[in-house]
Design an enzyme around this catalytic site. Structure first.
Site, PDB file in Angstrom:
ATOM      1  CE  LYS A 161      39.872  37.886  43.288  1.00  0.00           C
ATOM      2  NZ  LYS A 161      40.120  36.569  42.064  1.00  0.00           N
ATOM      3  CG  ASN A 189      39.567  33.649  42.779  1.00  0.00           C
ATOM      4  OD1 ASN A 189      39.572  34.903  43.175  1.00  0.00           O
ATOM      5  ND2 ASN A 189      40.686  33.664  41.542  1.00  0.00           N
ATOM      6  CD  GLU A 215      37.484  36.304  36.777  1.00  0.00           C
ATOM      7  OE1 GLU A 215      37.564  37.670  36.441  1.00  0.00           O
ATOM      8  OE2 GLU A 215      39.419  36.191  36.898  1.00  0.00           O
ATOM      9  CE  LYS A 264      44.194  36.151  36.913  1.00  0.00           C
ATOM     10  NZ  LYS A 264      44.046  35.179  37.614  1.00  0.00           N
TER      11      LYS A 264
END
Ligand code: OSB
Ligand code: MG
Length: 370
Positions: A161, A189, A215, A264
């Site tokens: 992350k 994120n 991402e 997801k």
């Protein structure tokens, strides 16, 4: 459907999981049990307890199921897991709540007929490579230790992350200390702003580290920002939060906002919808991988089968139970040569351990036909 049950379960995490939107120390899970005449099935709602990843959160998921979604399912006589998405389409959003219901109904239906979820969804392999997601660490030394440990465990890919202040340096140190020959990717994120050319230039520095992808650096709705960054750098951009349906996936690809998609099921409203995104990406030659939401052994079983579809060509956020939990509600998932084995028993192919479930359950609600 005769009855739906909502089970709230608290699973302590083995270590705090820190992302750009907060720190998590327990997984507060909502499980749905579907009770039919022929069989029972279980579903897992992947919502977090705080609405930081998306607008959904566990308490709200329980409320929307009770007030709006469960009545649509309990009223139906001829119910199939395959048409839950359609059946629930009058309710906008609440994809994670819908997915939990789809799972429970599907598990019961597949158990009644003896079919595995893998064969229902179209799995083509019997094992999938395991990837692991690493939270923001207390120090770079700790991060290097954690990632080194995961590589020793056999994980085939590592994701870390990132957020402003924790990005270039940790990546540079990981590459310097642990080398170039392991698959590494980063997940923002949505912590960055595409409005500032400074932040775009900053993220472009990640291009030097042979990352598999970056991402979701920007906010979910910021498809144009992602497209701008994609034009500026050569590292592939992957979208997670932005892709809430097959049509947003199509829009993102048409705009050049990403060249990889993290799928997801909970985020897109079900495993049927997840398969649709897989299919449309496959037609366009776009790779997908299976994301995770710190699932229990139940959700993990469904994800492992999903990840065995042919266009899931990149390792997913699919790790062993012990990565997150000292005690799972199913038989713990273990790595076998860096892989997880696709279940082949009826339904999701895993059994909930009644004694463990009971010891971790904080409440149960019973919903039946009006
Ligand atoms: O962004 O992929 C994410 C966990 C919770 C919410 C969002 C994300 C994650 C993870 C962990 O990265 C994935 C996992 O190992 O289950
Ligand atoms: Mg993500």
């Amino acid at each position: 459907m005769k009855e739906l049950q909502l089970h709230r379960v608290r699973l302590p995490l083995v270590s705090p999981f820190r992302t750009a939107y907060g720190i998590q120390t327990v997984k507060d899970v909502l499980l749905v049990k579907a009770v039919a005449d022929e069989a029972e099935g279980w579903g897992e709602c992947v919502a977090m307890s705080f609405p930081g990843y998306s607008s959904e959160y566990t308490d709200a998921a329980a409320l929307v199921i009770k007030a709006h979604l469960a009545p649509l399912i309990l009223a139906a006589d001829d119910l199939s897991g395959s048409d839950i998405t359609e059946r629930l389409s009058s309710v906008i959003g609440h994809n994670m709540a819908k997915t939990a219901l789809e799972m429970a109904v599907l598990d019961a239906e597949l158990r009644a007929s003896g079919q595995s979820f893998g064969s229902w969804i179209g799995s083509v392999t019997d094992r999938v490579p395991a990837g692991v997601s690493t939270g923001i660490a207390a120090s770079i030394t700790e991060l290097v230790q954690t990632v080194g440990g995961y590589l020793d465990d056999g994980y085939r890919r590592v994701k870390i992350k990132i957020q402003p202040g924790w990005d270039i340096e940790p990546v540079a140190v990981l590459r310097r200390e642990l080398g170039e020959d392991f698959v590494l990717q980063v997940d923002g994120n949505g912590a960055y702003s595409s409005g500032s050319s400074g932040e775009l230039d900053h993220l472009a520095q990640l291009d030097r580290f042979a990352l598999a992808m970056i991402e979701q650096p920007f906010a979910p709705a910021d498809l144009l920002g992602h497209a701008r960054l994609a034009r500026q750098i050569s590292t592939p951009i992957c979208l997670d939060e932005s892709v809430s349906s097959p049509s947003t996936a199509e829009t993102a690809l048409a705009l050049g906002a990403c060249s990889v998609i993290n799928v997801k099921a909970g985020r897109v409203g079900g495993y049927g919808e997840a398969r649709r995104i897989h299919d449309l990406c496959r037609e366009r030659g776009v790779a997908v991988w299976c994301g995770g939401m710190l699932e229990t052994g139940l959700g993990r079983a469904a994800n492992v089968a999903l990840a065995a579809l042919p266009n899931f060509t990149l390792p997913g956020d699919l790790s062993a139970s012990e990565r997150y939990f000292s005690q799972d509600i199913t038989e713990p998932w273990r790595l076998v040569d860096g892989h997880l084995t696709v279940p082949d028993g009826p339904g999701f192919g895993v059994e909930i351990k009644a004694d463990i479930l009971e010891s971790l359950t904080t409440s149960v609600e019973y919903l039946s036909r009006p």
